[in-house]
Design a protein around this motif. Structure first.
Motif, PDB file in Angstrom:
ATOM      1  N   SER A   1       9.339  -5.807  -8.516  1.00  0.00           N
ATOM      2  CA  SER A   1       8.924  -6.834  -9.462  1.00  0.00           C
ATOM      3  C   SER A   1       7.441  -6.744  -9.784  1.00  0.00           C
ATOM      4  O   SER A   1       6.994  -7.339 -10.744  1.00  0.00           O
ATOM      5  CB  SER A   1       9.280  -8.223  -8.926  1.00  0.00           C
ATOM      6  OG  SER A   1       8.615  -8.453  -7.709  1.00  0.00           O
ATOM      7  N   SER A   2       6.685  -6.000  -8.981  1.00  0.00           N
ATOM      8  CA  SER A   2       5.254  -5.915  -9.249  1.00  0.00           C
ATOM      9  C   SER A   2       4.929  -4.914 -10.345  1.00  0.00           C
ATOM     10  O   SER A   2       3.830  -4.902 -10.869  1.00  0.00           O
ATOM     11  CB  SER A   2       4.495  -5.520  -7.981  1.00  0.00           C
ATOM     12  OG  SER A   2       4.609  -6.544  -7.032  1.00  0.00           O
ATOM     13  N   LEU A   3       5.871  -4.053 -10.673  1.00  0.00           N
ATOM     14  CA  LEU A   3       5.658  -3.128 -11.779  1.00  0.00           C
ATOM     15  C   LEU A   3       6.307  -3.724 -13.028  1.00  0.00           C
ATOM     16  O   LEU A   3       7.359  -4.355 -12.944  1.00  0.00           O
ATOM     17  CB  LEU A   3       6.294  -1.767 -11.466  1.00  0.00           C
ATOM     18  CG  LEU A   3       5.599  -0.951 -10.375  1.00  0.00           C
ATOM     19  CD1 LEU A   3       6.493   0.187  -9.905  1.00  0.00           C
ATOM     20  CD2 LEU A   3       4.296  -0.389 -10.902  1.00  0.00           C
ATOM     21  N   ASN A   4       5.664  -3.502 -14.174  1.00  0.00           N
ATOM     22  CA  ASN A   4       6.248  -4.010 -15.410  1.00  0.00           C
ATOM     23  C   ASN A   4       7.493  -3.192 -15.759  1.00  0.00           C
ATOM     24  O   ASN A   4       7.408  -1.974 -15.920  1.00  0.00           O
ATOM     25  CB  ASN A   4       5.223  -3.929 -16.534  1.00  0.00           C
ATOM     26  CG  ASN A   4       5.659  -4.721 -17.744  1.00  0.00           C
ATOM     27  OD1 ASN A   4       6.852  -4.827 -18.022  1.00  0.00           O
ATOM     28  ND2 ASN A   4       4.711  -5.276 -18.458  1.00  0.00           N
ATOM     29  N   PRO A   5       8.654  -3.855 -15.867  1.00  0.00           N
ATOM     30  CA  PRO A   5       9.910  -3.112 -16.021  1.00  0.00           C
ATOM     31  C   PRO A   5      10.036  -2.342 -17.325  1.00  0.00           C
ATOM     32  O   PRO A   5      10.830  -1.413 -17.405  1.00  0.00           O
ATOM     33  CB  PRO A   5      10.985  -4.197 -15.933  1.00  0.00           C
ATOM     34  CG  PRO A   5      10.280  -5.467 -16.281  1.00  0.00           C
ATOM     35  CD  PRO A   5       8.877  -5.309 -15.784  1.00  0.00           C
TER      36      PRO A   5
ATOM     37  N   PHE B   1       7.605  -0.674 -19.131  1.00  0.00           N
ATOM     38  CA  PHE B   1       6.702   0.444 -19.394  1.00  0.00           C
ATOM     39  C   PHE B   1       6.942   1.542 -18.368  1.00  0.00           C
ATOM     40  O   PHE B   1       7.250   1.248 -17.209  1.00  0.00           O
ATOM     41  CB  PHE B   1       5.247  -0.011 -19.329  1.00  0.00           C
ATOM     42  CG  PHE B   1       4.855  -0.922 -20.454  1.00  0.00           C
ATOM     43  CD1 PHE B   1       4.586  -0.399 -21.715  1.00  0.00           C
ATOM     44  CD2 PHE B   1       4.772  -2.282 -20.276  1.00  0.00           C
ATOM     45  CE1 PHE B   1       4.242  -1.240 -22.770  1.00  0.00           C
ATOM     46  CE2 PHE B   1       4.422  -3.123 -21.330  1.00  0.00           C
ATOM     47  CZ  PHE B   1       4.157  -2.598 -22.566  1.00  0.00           C
TER      48      PHE B   1
ATOM     49  N   GLN C   1       1.652   2.968 -16.821  1.00  0.00           N
ATOM     50  CA  GLN C   1       1.006   1.899 -16.067  1.00  0.00           C
ATOM     51  C   GLN C   1      -0.170   2.418 -15.240  1.00  0.00           C
ATOM     52  O   GLN C   1      -1.134   1.697 -15.019  1.00  0.00           O
ATOM     53  CB  GLN C   1       2.037   1.178 -15.187  1.00  0.00           C
ATOM     54  CG  GLN C   1       3.093   0.498 -16.037  1.00  0.00           C
ATOM     55  CD  GLN C   1       4.035  -0.398 -15.246  1.00  0.00           C
ATOM     56  OE1 GLN C   1       3.622  -1.256 -14.503  1.00  0.00           O
ATOM     57  NE2 GLN C   1       5.327  -0.187 -15.422  1.00  0.00           N
TER      58      GLN C   1
ATOM     59  N   MET D   1       2.699   2.128  -7.031  1.00  0.00           N
ATOM     60  CA  MET D   1       1.737   1.026  -6.894  1.00  0.00           C
ATOM     61  C   MET D   1       0.473   1.523  -6.177  1.00  0.00           C
ATOM     62  O   MET D   1      -0.644   1.157  -6.538  1.00  0.00           O
ATOM     63  CB  MET D   1       2.344  -0.132  -6.088  1.00  0.00           C
ATOM     64  CG  MET D   1       3.303  -1.027  -6.835  1.00  0.00           C
ATOM     65  SD  MET D   1       2.558  -1.930  -8.202  1.00  0.00           S
ATOM     66  CE  MET D   1       1.515  -3.103  -7.329  1.00  0.00           C
TER      67      MET D   1
END
Lengths: 312, 569
Positions: B107-111, B113, B118, B170
């Motif tokens: 959930s910490s990565l933008n789904p 892009f 990123q 991340m």
């Protein structure tokens, strides 16, 4: 992707058949005998029989259904019972003004609603946010008729900034003179519920972890809002937008009636009033087709926005 | 020698939150500590100890509404007080000199892009390089964090990567601009043990290579022991102990630190009852209970026998094709009455699917499930009803598996109503209250709703809900995995007490081998849907046969002195 589209189009065939069957049954059971309506005051047995024969109503039901199927396949629904014009020519002349009005309404309304919604979602909890929410709630509670009548009275009749009603054959004339007022009123009526819905989409996205990551990267708030949040918030927005597309064809019934715009909405009202079955049938089939096509389009647009979507 | 000034100094940090009714709660109560340059400092504590709030305060990522930082607090970084820094100053620090890695990589990565995009975004923002150069650098970073096939992975979206790979992305994003301080907030909690070990090793090697300081936040002291130079133990917003890692493990001074060290199940011992925090905080001295012997005995009776159970998942593929994947592949085992069978495996090993297939929440494609000789998979829905009552399941996420709009009374009485237990509402409420007290909650909790309880309490409610139906078998699907170590010990003790008292048989599904060893008589190890090893718990842990079992055992955090990097003497 291509395999998916082909499969979906193939699946439309039984759906369309179901719509046709339903329509046929409804017209034959509920609709009554149209020849009575057409015969009007000169109701004699011979006249009725003549009309029935002319319309093909004396044929056995399966054969009538086959004729209907052929009409749908060729998209030729015969002639209007009330004006004797071919249905296709009639609808063709009506779709233009409707699309002009509803299309521009949708475009302008959506852009405005998204912009305002993004702004108030970013400033959620602030005075601006509360004020916009309050105004939107009040605006939603007033009937669309009030906006139309008030607009026609104050802006057109008293203010004289717009013509009260009317439509011309020249598109440029329409765009410059006749379109602005109905467009303005249509956008205002649609704006309030859209802003509230889009705002909630944005606010929900703002609570997600990836927004925190974007902030931890050092991105500025406008970039976070317009790049990271907007694309995610577009997923529910596109859903509601696409659902409204088939109704573009229906036209804006109230606006067209009040402003004398010769569009589909007005035509539908008149066709129902005159029991003009061929026109009603044609419009119903067109709406059904449009709904199916736009549903397919929605799924494809989903895939473009959201890579997680799998088309099966 | 005068020591160099610390990289970051936190002075008298005091943070409070106000809820919608205006009630304030102090989350961090005036703590002070330093992070020296190039060192790893670990912040350890249970949920609610204020460790994440402290980390968020450093980068000023706390919500602006309802959060108040005391004006006397200071967070000094490079001579600047971050608490009074302007927005633009903060923006250039975040992702630049101070980078963060979070708990949930998915959930910490933008789904929407690609992961490459990123990473490139951060690079272009802080280093001012062009897109081409950023692309090259992103590729090198992805290689550095050990992502396989980085060219292809650049274009992948977060959901196409595994949890470990997502966390590597991340980390690549965090180290992109050579930060001086990396804040890692529970970076491995959501990952499997073997992946956890890999990520820790990666962080340790990157730290040495780039000379970063790391603030490592975790609830797991053992994990931190392998990695940190200094450990800060936090409890209820204040620091209980701050010492070098050796001292924390060899001579802990504070009672709370001692308690945290003891309440995690260990591979080496199996006390009849796990110690909990409360045992150490009181005045009385803690005495270790006797050890418990485990293993199936010859006079045990079989309650559940599973023979060659397989489960397939089907999906559509291409023009007309169907794709099927075997999630569980011919698994067989026996469960004895009053005993526990532990099922161990990583995510995707099919262990949860196996549990669901047993109670027919998931369609099995082959095999037999014999409950006292009756094949449950062959029963009609009507016949199955009684068996459903006798075999119950407690799920992993206590936050999601209780209906938030049901009161506890409704949650507990609904299954009784369905199975015709208790003759009227009054009696069912009486029974529900009894069960609540049984699992250690007050009777008045009946009128409350799930959100009013903590994670551990919710899990107790979930267990009570199962118990209302007088089950004989309880399937615990990662039931303690989402809980803090101290709360986990309490729930494990409860499960053990219930087994001793009611003679329940457990299927205990978990990825945590230490927890499984504590509770299990027999252990089944699963890998990619297959059973790779099945043996008595003590035998399996003493002499693991399969390489995969050995790999899992090696990945268990052992704490100090089993550090994963060379340490200066």
């Amino acid at each position: 992707m291509l395999a998916y589209i082909v499969r979906r189009v193939w699946q439309m065939v039984p759906t369309l058949f179901g719509v046709m069957l339903l329509l046929f049954v409804l017209f034959n059971w509920v609709g009554g005998d149209p020849s009575y309506i057409l015969a009007g005051k000169n109701l004699s047995a011979e006249a009725l029989a003549g009309i029935r024969q002319q319309l093909g109503l004396d044929l056995p039901l399966p054969q009538q259904f086959l004729i209907f199927v052929r009409q749908v396949l060729t998209l030729d629904f015969g002639t209007s019972w009330s004006t004797q014009q071919p249905v296709s020519a009639l609808l063709h002349s009506r779709i233009g003004p409707s699309l002009l009005l509803t299309g521009s309404m949708l475009l302008l309304g959506t852009v405005l609603a998204i912009a305002i919604a993004a702004l108030v979602a970013y400033r959620r909890g602030s005075l601006t946010d509360r004020l916009v929410t309050l105004i939107a709630t009040c605006a939603m509670s007033v009937s669309a008729l009030v906006y139309i009548i008030a607009g026609q009275y104050w802006l057109a009749f008293k203010g004289g900034w717009f013509p009260i009603m009317g439509w011309s054959d020249s598109t440029l004339d329409n765009l410059l003179h006749y379109l602005p007022l109905p467009l303005l009123l249509g956008v205002i009526v649609g704006l309030a519920p859209d802003i509230r819905f889009y705002r909630s989409c944005f606010v929900e996205e703002l609570g997600h972890d990836y927004v925190r990551t974007a902030r931890a990267k050092g991105l500025s708030e406008p970039v976070i809002m317009l790049k990271h949040v907007l694309r995610n918030a577009m997923i529910p927005v596109v859903t509601s937008l696409m659902m409204s597309l088939p109704y573009l064809m229906m036209g804006a019934m109230l606006l067209e009636t009040f402003f004398g715009i010769p569009g589909m909405g007005k035509e539908v009202v008149m066709a129902v009033e005159r029991s003009d079955f061929p026109v009603i049938k044609a419009i119903t089939i067109y709406i059904a087709l449009a709904t199916m096509l736009f549903n397919l389009l929605t799924d494809i647009v989903y895939k473009l926005i959201d890579p997680r979507v799998q088309l099966h | 020698m005068n020591p160099a000034p610390p990289l970051l100094s936190v002075r008298k940090l005091r943070v409070s939150f106000r809820d919608e009714h205006g009630h304030g709660a102090e989350a961090v109560k005036g703590i002070s500590f330093d992070i020296p340059a190039g060192k790893t400092v670990a912040l350890v504590g249970e949920s609610g100890s204020g460790k994440s709030v402290t980390a968020m305060a450093i980068t000023r990522l706390l919500p602006e509404h309802g959060c108040h930082i005391d004006p006397d607090s200071e967070i000094l970084f490079g001579g600047r007080n971050l608490l009074t820094a302007s927005r633009s100053e903060l923006r250039s620090l975040r992702g630049g000199d101070i980078a963060m890695v979070f708990q949930e990589p998915m959930s910490s990565l933008n789904p929407v892009f690609s992961v490459g995009e990123q990473i490139i975004e951060t690079l272009m923002l802080h280093t001012g390089v062009g897109r081409k150069a950023a692309q090259q650098r992103a590729l090198a970073l992805m290689q550095e964090v050990g992502l396989p096939a980085p060219e292809r992975k650049m274009r992948s979206y977060p959901h196409q990567l595994s949890g470990g790979q997502q966390q590597r992305v991340m980390i690549a994003m965090a180290i992109a601009c050579e930060p001086k301080l990396l804040i890692a907030d529970e970076p491995t909690t959501a990952l499997d043990v073997t992946i956890q070990q890999q990520i820790l090793q990666l962080l340790a090697s990157l730290q040495q290579k780039h000379g970063m300081a790391v603030l490592f936040i975790s609830h797991d002291l053992e994990l931190v022991g392998q990695f940190a130079d200094e450990v800060i133990v936090m409890h209820h917003g204040s620091i209980h102990e701050h010492a070098p890692v050796r001292q924390i493990f060899e001579a802990p001074q504070d009672a709370y630190t001692k308690a945290l060290l003891r309440c995690r199940p260990h591979l080496a011992s199996r006390p009849a009852k796990l110690p909990v925090i409360r045992d150490f905080l009181g005045d009385s001295c803690y005495f270790e209970p006797p050890q418990r012997q485990r293993g199936y005995q010859t006079d045990d009776r079989v309650i559940l026998e599973v023979q060659g159970l397989s489960v397939d998942y089907h999906s559509r593929h291409g023009w007309f094709g169907h794709h099927s994947q075997r999630a569980v592949d011919g698994v067989s085992f026996t469960l004895m009455r009053g005993r526990t069978l532990g099922i161990v495996g990583e995510s995707g090993s099919g262990k949860s699917t196996l549990g669901l297939a047993l109670i027919r929440l998931q369609q099995a494609s082959a095999g037999r499930v014999l409950f006292e000789g009756e094949d449950m998979l062959a029963l009609t829905p009507r016949q199955l009803r009684d068996y459903k009552r006798r075999i119950q399941i407690v799920f992993q996420n206590p936050y999601a598996s209780l209906n938030p709009r049901f009161s506890v009374a409704q949650i507990l009485t609904e299954p009784m109503l369905l199975h015709g237990i208790g003759c009227d509402t009054a009696e069912r409420l009486q029974l529900a209250g009894d069960w609540l007290e049984h699992v250690g909650l007050p009777r008045k909790a009946l009128a409350k709703y799930p959100h009013e309880f903590s994670g551990g309490q919710r899990q107790r409610i979930a267990i009570a809900r199962c118990l209302t139906m007088h089950p004989e078998i309880l399937i615990c699907d990662e039931s303690v995995s989402a809980l803090d170590v101290s709360v986990q010990a309490q729930v494990l003790n409860l499960l053990q007490a219930l087994q001793d008292e009611l003679g329940l048989s457990y299927l205990f599904i978990s990825h945590d081998l230490a927890v499984v060893k504590h509770l299990s008589d027999q252990v089944l190890v699963m890998q990619q849907g297959r059973c790779v090893e099945l043996a008595d718990a003590d035998t399996l842990y003493a002499a693991p046969q399969h390489p995969y079992t050995r790999q899992l055992l090696d990945a268990i955090p052992q704490g100090w002195p089993h550090c994963i990097r060379p340490r200066p003497a």
